[in-house]
Design an enzyme around this catalytic site. Structure first.
Site, PDB file in Angstrom:
ATOM      1  N   GLY A 117      -5.399   7.935  10.086  1.00  0.00           N
ATOM      2  CA  GLY A 117      -6.806   7.773   9.687  1.00  0.00           C
ATOM      3  C   GLY A 117      -7.695   8.944  10.068  1.00  0.00           C
ATOM      4  CD  GLN A 191       0.384   6.676   6.311  1.00  0.00           C
ATOM      5  OE1 GLN A 191      -0.423   6.833   7.210  1.00  0.00           O
ATOM      6  NE2 GLN A 191       0.454   5.557   5.640  1.00  0.00           N
ATOM      7  CG  HIS A 224      -0.862  -0.236   9.069  1.00  0.00           C
ATOM      8  ND1 HIS A 224      -0.497  -1.498   8.655  1.00  0.00           N
ATOM      9  CD2 HIS A 224      -2.146  -0.341   9.494  1.00  0.00           C
ATOM     10  CE1 HIS A 224      -1.505  -2.337   8.839  1.00  0.00           C
ATOM     11  NE2 HIS A 224      -2.529  -1.668   9.340  1.00  0.00           N
ATOM     12  CE  LYS A 397     -10.254  -0.677  13.594  1.00  0.00           C
ATOM     13  NZ  LYS A 397      -9.079   0.154  13.281  1.00  0.00           N
TER      14      LYS A 397
END
Length: 509
Positions: A117, A191, A224, A397
């Site tokens: 992220g 990823q 994820h 966050k």
């Protein structure tokens, strides 16, 4: 998205419709396949093209399943509460104590942090893990300190693995050089990179594999849940199994509560082989702030993660109820490496698809097909939930979360944050900072020092507000600067159960 032409509705309507839909599906899949091949041709032959081909295999499988899906992926009537013993209280796990050979357990462990992220939601460029959260330490610094402390204390070799995305890989790798003399081996893998799909045509937005200029908008990391395939494809999974590693502890890098728990690890490692648990999900009790979090249910005889996106609209309020669904997934997961390898090779990792709609800068509507790591729980044997203390869920966050972890509510020791023993209630205060505080840089300029929050229950701040040095806030404090007003809280102020609005100071209680 299928429209029926009049000429195809003869005969049995349902049969004709089904055949037509199947024909459309095959047509879409074949068009997608052709477009992906064209995209691959835009890179030169070699490792990069092969890596992209592997990514596209995963994407094609997801796209195929996306076209098959009809309606919500769960039938509400089949949802049952998990059996009593499938979610264990943490106290019961920790009551077993620890073995004399903690190091033997730790040497079977790998810590994996989800590091794909960016810090954009907090107004920062680059990987979120490189934002400073406490005493100039970033999320990544704290993670490295925690694992180094374990390795030194128990004389072990717990490696750290970072799952990066194409957004974070380059910047993260540059920063890793600073840890070369730390007692932690750090590995990274990327990823997958999947193409965003045009919402109308259901074809890729991009016409080239390039990540520069406008083409960059055509790609995304697919959530994820991609960890299983990309970990396996990277070769790192096999390498770690060869080194004798048995379990990974996976968590979000921005969850500062997700430290290695020796009791959970011992529980995993010490189980009999025949009944070895392959997957543990840490859950914790819901509060009003967590109503959207995924929860564990029993479905078709298996423990399963239910996310809000899968809930039929008529049942969303029921899903959010704190009485029916009492716990939610923290995304702290303990998973068997051998089981991941087995399920990848059997292609048996079945995760629900999350369809994420986005609008690109130019106004084009696209969809991203994603999966969540916890959704694979149903594929593993003897999966278990453990109801852990709330302290293991401390995500950052927003700047409101950042204010909490920078304050004297927490003390920092060897990279781990623990609630101060001087706080009477173990619950975290509720903090809500307005839009003037959203970006980290602006937030930092509004505090000469972080207020004393030891006795705070609730803080709401809205508008143009600044805090002087050594301010303390207690009980419920609400500060609202109306449009055009500015409120400067003077140095040394003590606000207890106060509403401050404009130049008025009102004692609330």
């Amino acid at each position: 998205f299928f429209c029926l032409s009049p000429g195809l509705s003869k005969g049995t309507p349902s049969k004709g419709m089904a055949e037509f839909q199947e024909m459309m599906r095959q047509q879409l899949e074949s068009s997608m396949h052709a477009e992906l091949e064209k995209l691959l041709e835009t890179t030169s032959p070699g490792p990069e093209r092969e890596a992209s081909r592997k990514d596209f295999e995963g994407f094609t499988n997801l796209f195929h399943r996306f076209l098959q899906v009809k309606g919500p992926s769960v039938e509400w009537i089949k949802i049952q509460r998990p059996p009593e013993d499938s979610i264990q209280p943490y106290d019961k796990i920790s009551a077993r104590g620890l073995p004399s050979s903690v190091s033997d357990c730790l040497n079977k462990l790998v810590v994996v942090k989800l590091n794909g992220g960016l810090g954009t939601s907090m107004g920062c460029k680059g990987p979120k893990s490189l934002i400073s959260v406490r005493n100039e330490n970033t999320f990544l610094d704290l993670t490295v300190q925690q694992i180094e402390h374990l390795n030194k204390t128990y004389n072990t070799d717990v490696p750290l693995v970072l799952m990066n995305s194409f957004n974070t890989d380059e910047d993260t790798k540059k920063i890793l050089q600073k840890y070369t003399h730390h007692r932690v081996k750090i590995h990274t893998f990327n990823q997958s990179r999947y193409p965003r799909i045009n919402k109308e045509s259901l074809l890729p937005v991009s016409t080239t594999m390039s990540m520069s200029g406008q083409s960059a908008e055509g790609w995304y990391p697919p959530g994820h849940g991609d960890i299983y395939a990309s970990f396996y494809n990277s070769g790192l999974l096999d390498q770690l199994i060869t080194q004798g590693k048995e379990y990974i502890f996976v968590s979000n890098i921005d969850n500062l509560g997700a430290t290695v728990d020796l009791h959970i690890l011992h529980h995993l490692v010490s189980q009999p082989n025949g009944k070895r648990c392959e997957f543990i999900m840490e859950v914790t009790d819901k509060t009003r702030a967590d109503v959207k979090g995924g929860t564990l249910i029993e479905y078709d005889g298996k423990l399963r993660l239910l996310e809000i996106a899968q809930v039929p609209k008529a049942h969303v309020d029921e899903f959010k109820s704190v009485t029916k669904f009492k716990i939610f997934n923290t995304n702290n997961l303990w998973i068997s490496l051998a089981a991941i390898k087995r399920l990848q090779e059997q292609k048996a990792m079945d995760m629900e698809i999350i369809v994420n709609p986005k609008t690109l800068d130019g106004g084009q509507n696209v969809i991203q097909l994603e999966t969540a790591v916890g959704a694979a729980i149903k594929a593993f044997d003897n999966a278990l939930g453990i109801n852990v203390p709330r302290s293991r869920f401390l995500p950052v966050k927003t700047t409101s979360d950042l204010l909490l972890v920078m304050s004297n509510l927490y003390s920092l020791d060897a990279g781990s944050l623990t609630m101060s023993p001087r706080r009477e209630f173990p619950t975290t205060p509720h903090v809500k900072l307005g839009s003037s505080f959203t970006k980290v840089q602006e937030y930092l300029t509004r505090f000469e020092s972080i207020p004393d929050m030891l006795e705070l229950d609730h803080l709401t701040v809205s508008g143009d507000v600044t805090f002087g040095k050594n301010v303390s806030v207690k009980g419920t404090v609400i500060i609202i600067a109306n449009h055009g007003d500015r409120i400067d809280i003077p140095a040394g102020s003590m606000l207890e159960n106060k509403i401050v609005s404009g130049n008025l100071r009102i004692l609330d209680h």
